[in-house]
Scaffold this active site. Structure first.
Site, short mmCIF file in Angstrom:
data_model
loop_
_atom_site.label_atom_id
_atom_site.label_comp_id
_atom_site.label_asym_id
_atom_site.label_seq_id
_atom_site.Cartn_x
_atom_site.Cartn_y
_atom_site.Cartn_z
N LYS A 184 -2.23 2.67 -6.76
CA LYS A 184 -2.72 3.56 -5.72
C LYS A 184 -4.11 4.10 -6.03
O LYS A 184 -4.78 4.62 -5.14
CB LYS A 184 -1.73 4.69 -5.48
CG LYS A 184 -0.44 4.21 -4.81
CD LYS A 184 0.45 5.36 -4.39
CE LYS A 184 1.65 4.89 -3.58
NZ LYS A 184 2.72 4.34 -4.43
C1 LIG Z 1 3.67 3.37 -3.88
C2 LIG Z 1 4.28 2.45 -4.85
C3 LIG Z 1 4.91 1.25 -4.45
C4 LIG Z 1 5.12 0.89 -2.99
O1 LIG Z 1 3.93 0.51 -2.35
P1 LIG Z 1 3.90 0.40 -0.76
O2 LIG Z 1 2.48 0.04 -0.45
O3 LIG Z 1 4.27 1.76 -0.23
O4 LIG Z 1 4.87 -0.64 -0.35
C5 LIG Z 1 5.36 0.38 -5.42
N1 LIG Z 1 5.25 0.68 -6.73
C6 LIG Z 1 4.68 1.81 -7.16
C7 LIG Z 1 4.62 2.08 -8.62
C8 LIG Z 1 4.16 2.74 -6.25
O5 LIG Z 1 3.59 3.87 -6.69
#
Ligand SMILES: *Cc1c(COP(=O)(O)O)cnc(C)c1O
Length: 429
Positions: free
Chosen positions: A107
């Site tokens: 993210k």
């Molecule tokens: C947010 C997150 C996800 C999911 O990602 P999306 O784009 O919401 O499908 C998967 N793994 C981790 C570690 C995350 O922080």
């Protein structure tokens, strides 16, 4: 590029407005009005490009109308200033490590890109923008770190008290400056409900609120970049099968978008935990949202994935085409633990619970397609989920150098009741 609302009643807007608004006034998600097609020569000659140059070529059609090319280049350079290594785990399976950013999760990419875009846009308007976000763990840290020190932007993060891991809590409560953490004595659902209500409250119009969730195009679109960086490192002659651990499906949808622009991909895997709404849809054609259940891969505990509508749009609502491009798997907590243990002992590679879900799904798929190879997106560093990793391997993961400084910092949070009125009063004070 213009962006239209998927609810179809708001007017199309440019990248700047879509970023500042987050969601369209008719509550729809914004979607690009056309999908850029990348030059075949660019795809074939990608290996010779730097991450910055390649990133610019991918993002220019989306953001170029709102951000000058030199500024966009600079924003991308800052966004991707850490490695994205594709590491081989076993003969057919590699891991695209997306956890080398400042908060050890993928993210960071979306948060860093969006924060710098907002910083650029707010230089030109004389009012402060407030980014309001609810987090179950990873989003908060990435957003806090990404927006720290960005002028003209104040960030307010709501998180459920006692329900995020120690590293995650430190990441979102130790920034100070323009970042405030509200520690809500309730659940993640309470936090999310409070944020949703704030976006609908006309009394808050005067404080220029936006969201930093993957519904925001400036967080969603740059997630395409690392799919390209993975392909730069892909050695096999056949395109890869790509497994994406999914919750709100922003990450997978970004990969599908890159593929629609010309990036070669053999097949996509939607890897889910017990919250298997999308795998159900892929198998049956029926989309039935449910209340989320808690699992070990808690960043994927989503019962009505917000980006699913974007996937539908990308394939013009043709279930047959979506199912031909994506296969879904549900992986239980028990299998997640087994996978972490097994991959560690067989290959010496430590997965986090989200990566383990994707590894297992990819492994199942490749067993049925033995002529193919692929990689999973390792979305977070295992140290962010020490208890689960310890439950699987008997050992807590080592804290990487990049996270050690956190343990010397002091947590600052503002306690809050899980009621919208409390948030509103605080925001307006
Ligand atoms: C947010 C997150 C996800 C999911 O990602 P999306 O784009 O919401 O499908 C998967 N793994 C981790 C570690 C995350 O922080």
């Amino acid at each position: 590029m213009q962006y239209y609302s998927l609810n179809k009643s708001a007017s199309p807007v440019d990248f700047r407005t879509a970023t500042l608004q987050g969601q369209a006034p008719d509550k729809g998600l914004y979607f690009p009005e056309h999908i850029p097609v990348l030059d075949k020569a660019l795809i074939a000659g990608m290996d010779h490009l730097s991450k910055e140059e390649l990133g610019l070529r991918v993002m220019l059609p989306y953001a170029g109308g709102s951000i000058p090319e030199e500024v966009l280049y600079h924003i991308i350079a800052e966004t991707v200033s850490f490695p994205f290594p594709l590491v081989e785990i076993s003969a057919g399976i590699s891991s695209l490590e997306l956890f080398h950013g400042p908060t050890l999760a993928f993210k960071d990419v979306g948060a860093r890109f969006m924060s710098r875009c907002l910083g650029y846009f707010s230089e030109k308007q004389n009012r402060e923008t407030t980014v309001l976000v609810a987090t179950s763990g990873d989003t908060g840290g990435a957003v806090a770190n990404g927006f720290l020190g960005v002028e003209g932007v104040r960030v307010v993060i709501l998180y459920p008290s006692g329900k995020v891991s120690p590293v995650q809590e430190l990441q979102l409560t130790t920034c100070g400056a323009n970042i405030t953490a509200l520690e809500v004595t309730g659940s993640f659902d309470d936090c999310q409900a409070m944020v949703k209500e704030a976006f609908m409250d006309a009394d808050l119009q005067k404080i220029s609120l936006t969201s930093a969730n993957s519904i925001n195009v400036a967080r969603w679109l740059p997630q395409q970049l690392y799919y390209f960086y993975a392909y730069q490192q892909w050695k096999s002659t056949q395109p890869p099968v790509i497994a994406v651990p999914s919750g709100n499906f922003g990450n997978l949808c970004a990969g599908l978008l890159a593929n629609a622009s010309g990036l070669p991909v053999q097949h996509f895997i939607a890897a889910c935990n017990e919250n298997d709404i999308v795998p159900d849809y892929l198998a049956s054609g029926n989309y039935t949202p449910r209340k989320a259940v808690a699992t070990l891969s808690n960043a994927m505990d989503v019962g009505d994935p917000s980006n699913f509508v974007r996937i539908l749009q990308l394939f013009k609502h043709d279930h047959h085409k979506i199912a031909a491009a994506v296969t879904g798997y549900r992986v239980s907590d028990e299998t997640t633990l087994e996978t972490i243990r097994d991959v560690k002992s067989r290959y010496g590679y430590l997965l986090d619970p989200h990566g383990a879900v994707a590894y297992n799904a990819l492994d199942q798929y490749l067993n049925e397609h033995p002529d193919q190879k692929g990689f999973l997106l390792e979305t977070a560093h295992p140290v962010k989920f020490p208890q689960t990793v310890a439950a699987a391997t008997g050992q807590e993961p080592e804290v990487p150098e990049a996270a050690k400084h956190l343990f010397h910092k002091t947590k600052h949070s503002i306690p809050m009741r899980p009621q919208y009125e409390a948030l509103k009063e605080w925001l307006l004070q």
